[in-house]
Design an enzyme around this catalytic site. Structure first.
Site, mmCIF file in Angstrom:
data_model
loop_
_atom_site.group_PDB
_atom_site.id
_atom_site.type_symbol
_atom_site.label_atom_id
_atom_site.label_comp_id
_atom_site.label_asym_id
_atom_site.label_seq_id
_atom_site.Cartn_x
_atom_site.Cartn_y
_atom_site.Cartn_z
ATOM 1 N N TYR A 207 52.102 32.873 33.468
ATOM 2 C CA TYR A 207 50.868 33.651 33.657
ATOM 3 C C TYR A 207 50.771 34.746 32.595
ATOM 4 O O TYR A 207 49.726 34.934 31.959
ATOM 5 C CB TYR A 207 50.862 34.252 35.068
ATOM 6 C CG TYR A 207 49.572 34.916 35.478
ATOM 7 C CD1 TYR A 207 48.570 34.203 36.150
ATOM 8 C CD2 TYR A 207 49.330 36.261 35.218
ATOM 9 C CE1 TYR A 207 47.384 34.822 36.538
ATOM 10 C CE2 TYR A 207 48.160 36.885 35.592
ATOM 11 C CZ TYR A 207 47.186 36.156 36.266
ATOM 12 O OH TYR A 207 46.008 36.782 36.646
ATOM 13 N N LYS B 281 47.883 34.957 29.677
ATOM 14 C CA LYS B 281 46.942 36.093 29.606
ATOM 15 C C LYS B 281 47.063 36.833 28.276
ATOM 16 O O LYS B 281 46.055 37.297 27.736
ATOM 17 C CB LYS B 281 47.148 37.031 30.799
ATOM 18 C CG LYS B 281 46.807 36.399 32.166
ATOM 19 C CD LYS B 281 45.356 35.926 32.254
ATOM 20 C CE LYS B 281 45.006 35.429 33.649
ATOM 21 N NZ LYS B 281 43.622 34.914 33.730
ATOM 22 N N ASP C 130 33.369 25.075 39.538
ATOM 23 C CA ASP C 130 34.625 25.194 40.309
ATOM 24 C C ASP C 130 35.094 23.797 40.668
ATOM 25 O O ASP C 130 34.478 22.791 40.266
ATOM 26 C CB ASP C 130 34.426 26.092 41.551
ATOM 27 C CG ASP C 130 35.685 26.905 41.881
ATOM 28 O OD1 ASP C 130 36.725 26.285 42.181
ATOM 29 O OD2 ASP C 130 35.620 28.137 41.850
ATOM 30 N N ILE D 196 43.591 42.731 42.227
ATOM 31 C CA ILE D 196 42.269 42.748 42.847
ATOM 32 C C ILE D 196 42.343 41.957 44.148
ATOM 33 O O ILE D 196 42.983 40.895 44.203
ATOM 34 C CB ILE D 196 41.221 42.081 41.913
ATOM 35 C CG1 ILE D 196 41.248 42.706 40.501
ATOM 36 C CG2 ILE D 196 39.824 42.146 42.518
ATOM 37 C CD1 ILE D 196 40.882 44.160 40.400
ATOM 38 N N THR E 30 41.536 39.426 46.173
ATOM 39 C CA THR E 30 40.875 38.122 46.180
ATOM 40 C C THR E 30 41.812 37.136 46.854
ATOM 41 O O THR E 30 43.003 37.424 47.032
ATOM 42 C CB THR E 30 40.594 37.613 44.748
ATOM 43 O OG1 THR E 30 41.846 37.249 44.149
ATOM 44 C CG2 THR E 30 39.894 38.639 43.886
ATOM 45 N N ASN F 58 36.617 32.418 33.506
ATOM 46 C CA ASN F 58 37.317 33.172 34.556
ATOM 47 C C ASN F 58 38.289 32.336 35.368
ATOM 48 O O ASN F 58 39.242 32.877 35.934
ATOM 49 C CB ASN F 58 36.244 33.785 35.480
ATOM 50 C CG ASN F 58 36.795 34.235 36.811
ATOM 51 O OD1 ASN F 58 37.394 35.291 36.914
ATOM 52 N ND2 ASN F 58 36.608 33.401 37.854
HETATM 53 N N1 LIG Z 1 43.012 38.799 41.708
HETATM 54 C C1 LIG Z 1 43.692 39.480 40.811
HETATM 55 O O1 LIG Z 1 44.478 40.381 41.138
HETATM 56 C C2 LIG Z 1 43.511 39.205 39.353
HETATM 57 C C3 LIG Z 1 43.979 40.171 38.445
HETATM 58 C C4 LIG Z 1 43.827 39.939 37.084
HETATM 59 C C5 LIG Z 1 43.218 38.800 36.643
HETATM 60 N N2 LIG Z 1 42.785 37.882 37.547
HETATM 61 C C6 LIG Z 1 42.170 36.684 37.017
HETATM 62 O O2 LIG Z 1 40.848 36.575 37.486
HETATM 63 C C7 LIG Z 1 40.467 35.204 37.544
HETATM 64 C C8 LIG Z 1 39.897 34.893 38.903
HETATM 65 O O3 LIG Z 1 40.886 35.114 39.879
HETATM 66 P P1 LIG Z 1 40.561 35.479 41.390
HETATM 67 O O4 LIG Z 1 41.528 36.520 41.779
HETATM 68 O O5 LIG Z 1 39.112 35.699 41.590
HETATM 69 O O6 LIG Z 1 41.056 34.137 42.089
HETATM 70 P P2 LIG Z 1 40.376 33.165 43.180
HETATM 71 O O7 LIG Z 1 41.452 32.237 43.558
HETATM 72 O O8 LIG Z 1 39.663 33.954 44.220
HETATM 73 O O9 LIG Z 1 39.274 32.412 42.302
HETATM 74 C C9 LIG Z 1 39.614 31.541 41.263
HETATM 75 C C10 LIG Z 1 38.669 30.364 41.300
HETATM 76 O O10 LIG Z 1 39.013 29.506 40.199
HETATM 77 C C11 LIG Z 1 38.970 28.178 40.675
HETATM 78 N N3 LIG Z 1 39.834 27.336 39.853
HETATM 79 C C12 LIG Z 1 41.189 27.255 39.869
HETATM 80 N N4 LIG Z 1 41.608 26.332 38.994
HETATM 81 C C13 LIG Z 1 40.499 25.821 38.411
HETATM 82 C C14 LIG Z 1 40.285 24.834 37.419
HETATM 83 N N5 LIG Z 1 41.302 24.147 36.880
HETATM 84 N N6 LIG Z 1 39.010 24.564 37.036
HETATM 85 C C15 LIG Z 1 37.977 25.232 37.598
HETATM 86 N N7 LIG Z 1 38.115 26.170 38.555
HETATM 87 C C16 LIG Z 1 39.371 26.455 38.945
HETATM 88 C C17 LIG Z 1 39.452 28.243 42.105
HETATM 89 O O11 LIG Z 1 39.062 27.102 42.846
HETATM 90 C C18 LIG Z 1 38.790 29.535 42.582
HETATM 91 O O12 LIG Z 1 37.528 29.289 43.142
HETATM 92 C C19 LIG Z 1 41.734 34.410 37.189
HETATM 93 O O13 LIG Z 1 41.696 34.054 35.824
HETATM 94 C C20 LIG Z 1 42.843 35.400 37.437
HETATM 95 O O14 LIG Z 1 43.988 35.134 36.672
HETATM 96 C C21 LIG Z 1 42.905 38.067 38.887
#
Ligand SMILES: NC(=O)c1ccc[n+]([C@@H]2O[C@H](COP(=O)([O-])OP(=O)(O)OC[C@H]3O[C@@H](n4cnc5c(N)ncnc54)[C@H](O)[C@@H]3O)[C@@H](O)[C@H]2O)c1
Length: 252
Positions: free
Chosen positions: A158, A162, A39, A191, A193, A92
């Site tokens: 985005y 994706k 991270d 989700i 988060t 991720n």
């Molecule tokens: N939360 C949702 O609704 C949702 C839905 C579909 C997909 N996603 C995908 O799931 C993944 C995780 O999302 P989340 O909701 O857990 O978000 P989150 O913000 O809780 O976690 C994402 C993490 O990625 C880290 N990060 C961001 N940019 C970075 C980089 N350049 N290098 C390394 N780390 C980096 C952040 O610091 C954070 O800790 C993402 O790819 C997101 O697009 C999320």
């Protein structure tokens, strides 16, 4: 809680200090794997590592910006050096990006999202393939989204990133099946988060809940269960697929 029998495996999770990534790391460590979480921020990594160590397996951390290909390559070599090999990689890390119509989307906003959510997944997948070829194979799980299969207004970068993740997953699955590497994409709906809760107001969240047949957002742990199954030997016939985990969002 299901044990996915990952004893002796080494798993890497990018964006592993928060949300879905952290939940995946918990499912892996709970199932016997050593984990490396990557991270941007050491204090967030340390806090997540403290939680993960409770499962009794090795926890490695690395500060890595996944949009920097050299940093990704160096970190993957570091995991092999510290933990011996790489069996499971979850690409991720991701951001939401600017909320703007396509006609007004800025160059800077576009490149930021594509750099992390698409290039970052490609760099991580590439480094994973190189490491896994040396140790006899593995499972790569790329974090897409429901927005890897349908559109969503005001988020063109985005949505494009994706959809690209789903495409690169399918290509890599064909290319590396002979290396004993399975590659899958996961498509969560909305989700609970920090990514979602920080960027959306209460009224929008309520509306989004109603867009799922289950009338709620998902939890990171519910996504982690699917990812852990895909990582496990139980998913030995699963490759090149897009796995929605969406509370019925796409069922319309
Ligand atoms: N939360 C949702 O609704 C949702 C839905 C579909 C997909 N996603 C995908 O799931 C993944 C995780 O999302 P989340 O909701 O857990 O978000 P989150 O913000 O809780 O976690 C994402 C993490 O990625 C880290 N990060 C961001 N940019 C970075 C980089 N350049 N290098 C390394 N780390 C980096 C952040 O610091 C954070 O800790 C993402 O790819 C997101 O697009 C999320």
């Amino acid at each position: 809680m299901i044990n996915y029998e990952l004893d002796g495996k080494v798993a890497v999770v990018t964006g592993g200090a928060s949300g879905i990534g952290k939940a995946c790391a918990h499912a892996f460590a709970r199932s016997g794997a050593d984990v490396s979480i990557w991270d941007l921020n050491q204090s967030a990594l340390d806090a997540a590592a403290d939680e993960l160590k409770q499962h009794g397996h090795r926890v490695h951390t690395a500060i890595v910006d996944v949009s920097d290909s050299r940093a990704v390559d160096t970190a993957m070599e570091g995991v092999v050096g510290e933990l011996g090999k790489v069996d499971i990689v979850v690409a991720n890390a991701g951001i939401g990006g600017d909320i703007s119509p396509s006609g007004d989307y800025s160059d800077e906003g576009w490149h930021k999202v594509i750099g992390i959510n698409l290039d970052g997944v490609m760099y991580t997948q590439r480094a994973a393939i190189r490491a896994m070829k040396k140790s006899g194979g593995g499972s790569i799980i790329n974090m897409a989204s429901i927005l890897g299969s349908v559109g969503f207004a005001m988020s063109s970068a985005y949505v494009a990133a994706k959809h690209g993740v789903v495409g690169m997953t399918k290509a890599a699955a064909w290319e590396h099946a002979g290396d004993n590497i399975r590659v899958n994409a996961v498509g969560p709906a909305f989700i609970k988060t920090p990514l979602v809760e920080k960027s959306l107001d209460a009224q929008t969240l309520k509306f989004l809940e109603s867009q799922h047949a289950l009338n709620r957002l998902g939890t990171p742990e519910e996504v982690g269960e699917l990812v852990a199954w895909l990582a496990s030997d139980a998913a030995s016939f699963a490759t090149g697929a897009y796995w929605a985990i969406d509370g019925g969002y796409l069922a319309r």
